[in-house]
Design an enzyme around this catalytic site. Structure first.
Site, PDB file in Angstrom:
ATOM      1  N   GLY A 195      42.833  42.026  41.232  1.00 30.64           N
ATOM      2  CA  GLY A 195      41.780  41.245  41.868  1.00 30.64           C
ATOM      3  C   GLY A 195      41.697  39.860  41.280  1.00 30.64           C
ATOM      4  N   THR A 221      48.718  41.674  42.322  1.00 29.09           N
ATOM      5  CA  THR A 221      48.867  42.257  40.985  1.00 29.09           C
ATOM      6  C   THR A 221      49.340  43.677  41.185  1.00 29.09           C
ATOM      7  OG1 THR A 221      47.050  40.999  39.958  1.00 29.09           O
ATOM      8  CG2 THR A 221      47.690  42.999  38.843  1.00 29.09           C
ATOM      9  N   ARG A 281      47.269  28.346  33.830  1.00 31.46           N
ATOM     10  CA  ARG A 281      46.193  29.321  34.098  1.00 31.46           C
ATOM     11  C   ARG A 281      46.678  30.736  33.774  1.00 31.46           C
ATOM     12  NH1 ARG A 281      45.470  34.121  37.441  1.00 31.46           N
ATOM     13  NH2 ARG A 281      43.252  34.313  37.828  1.00 31.46           N
ATOM     14  N   VAL A 282      45.908  31.465  33.002  1.00 29.76           N
ATOM     15  CA  VAL A 282      46.219  32.863  32.700  1.00 29.76           C
ATOM     16  C   VAL A 282      45.101  33.720  33.264  1.00 29.76           C
ATOM     17  CG1 VAL A 282      46.503  34.546  30.832  1.00 29.76           C
ATOM     18  CG2 VAL A 282      47.551  32.289  30.635  1.00 29.76           C
ATOM     19  N   GLY A 283      45.449  34.828  33.889  1.00 36.80           N
ATOM     20  CA  GLY A 283      44.442  35.709  34.475  1.00 36.80           C
ATOM     21  C   GLY A 283      44.096  36.878  33.570  1.00 36.80           C
ATOM     22  N   GLY A 339      41.162  37.487  38.747  1.00 36.63           N
ATOM     23  CA  GLY A 339      41.212  37.673  37.309  1.00 36.63           C
ATOM     24  C   GLY A 339      40.003  37.174  36.551  1.00 36.63           C
TER      25      GLY A 339
END
Ligand code: GLY
Length: 304
Positions: free
Chosen positions: A225, A173, A201-203, A227
């Protein structure tokens, strides 16, 4: 301030790779300062810095994004303006070279805060943003990394070497935060997420309060890091609340935030924070975090 990943960073222990990371951070920080020296706002500076980090294949965002279980990129990004807590975010998108720039357009040109997937791409078309070829994102390193993850039937976090155990993982990230001479704060966070992640998948990165936050009354913050840990603790807003409600400075609030992250979820990763007075702080639960900061007239600081 900028960051580019957290972990043990054993994958950058050779001198040549370490220098590449540090040189990249230095270049990005100096560019960000120049943007503000030329009269640009904190918002413009963080967008410019995040865009440069997205263009660098060393980092897990934009061009260097990791691949999901289907071998495709699905990127998340968000940007926030501390002047009026306006925000723009995109999630689970492909085909855009600089997701942070699309997030900025969501902020400034739409009536929404977040657009996802096909809808976000349609909005990009509407704004005249060009689409990148699918092959743009497929760097040999990322293809090999996905193969390794699939062989091991596991999720991998960002740039990690699948042969290494979880302690040796690096959490990617990228993020940029800034305070401009007018005292305005801004934050930007962008990521490819996790290697071999499930489709859809969304963080934390595109979620206001989790991976990104900016409010002129408190601070600007950006996280890197795992998520899910940051989403469950709404860590960036938690740090902002420590400043607002407990009158802490950036350093005290970041430390309190990291303590909370560990106590609640044994969180993995870190954050960079600038408070309303311009104090810079960083904190991480991993052994290291790639980050740096620069001040008006000051020297450039970069470190792991
Ligand atoms: N922090 C990035 C992610 O978990 O997607």
């Amino acid at each position: 301030m900028i960051h580019g990943g957290a972990g043990t960073l054993d994958n950058v222990k050779d001198q040549k790779t370490a220098v590449r990371y540090l040189e990249s951070l230095r270049r990005v920080l100096e560019h960000g300062r120049e943007v503000m020296q030329l009269g640009g706002s904190a918002l413009q500076a963080v967008e410019a810095c995040a865009s440069l980090l997205e263009d660098d294949p060393l980092f897990n965002a934009g061009y260097g994004s990791v691949l999901n279980e289907d071998g495709k990129v699905e990127m998340d990004a968000a940007i926030m303006d501390g002047r009026d807590v306006s925000a723009g975010a995109v999630a689970a998108i492909d085909a855009i070279a600089n997701p942070i720039q699309l997030a900025r357009l969501v902020l400034s040109e739409s009536e929404h805060v977040m657009l996802i997937g096909e809808g976000a791409l349609r909005f990009a078309d509407h704004c005249g943003m060009p689409r990148a070829l699918e092959t743009y994102f497929y760097t040999p390193e990322r293809i090999e990394q996905l193969k390794q993850a699939k062989r091991k039937h596991k999720l991998m976090l960002d740039h990690d070497d699948a042969e290494e155990d979880s302690e040796d993982q690096k959490y990617g990230t990228i993020g940029a935060i800034a305070r401009d001479p007018q005292g305005n704060l801004a934050a930007a966070t962008s990521t490819g997420g996790i290697v071999n992640k499930r489709i859809g998948r969304v963080g934390d990165s595109p979620l206001v309060g989790a991976g990104v936050y900016a409010d002129n009354e408190t601070c600007a913050a950006s996280a890197t890091g795992y998520g899910e840990d940051f989403m469950r603790t709404v860590i960036s807003k938690t740090i902002s609340d420590f400043i607002y409600m407990k009158e802490m400075n950036a350093n005290q609030a970041t430390k309190a935030g990291i303590d909370y992250l560990i106590r609640k979820v044994k969180g993995r990763g870190g954050l960079i924070v600038i408070d309303k007075h311009g104090n810079c702080a960083s904190g991480f639960t991993t052994k290291k975090m790639i980050h740096g900061w620069i001040e008006q007239g000051g020297v450039t600081n970069v470190r792991f």
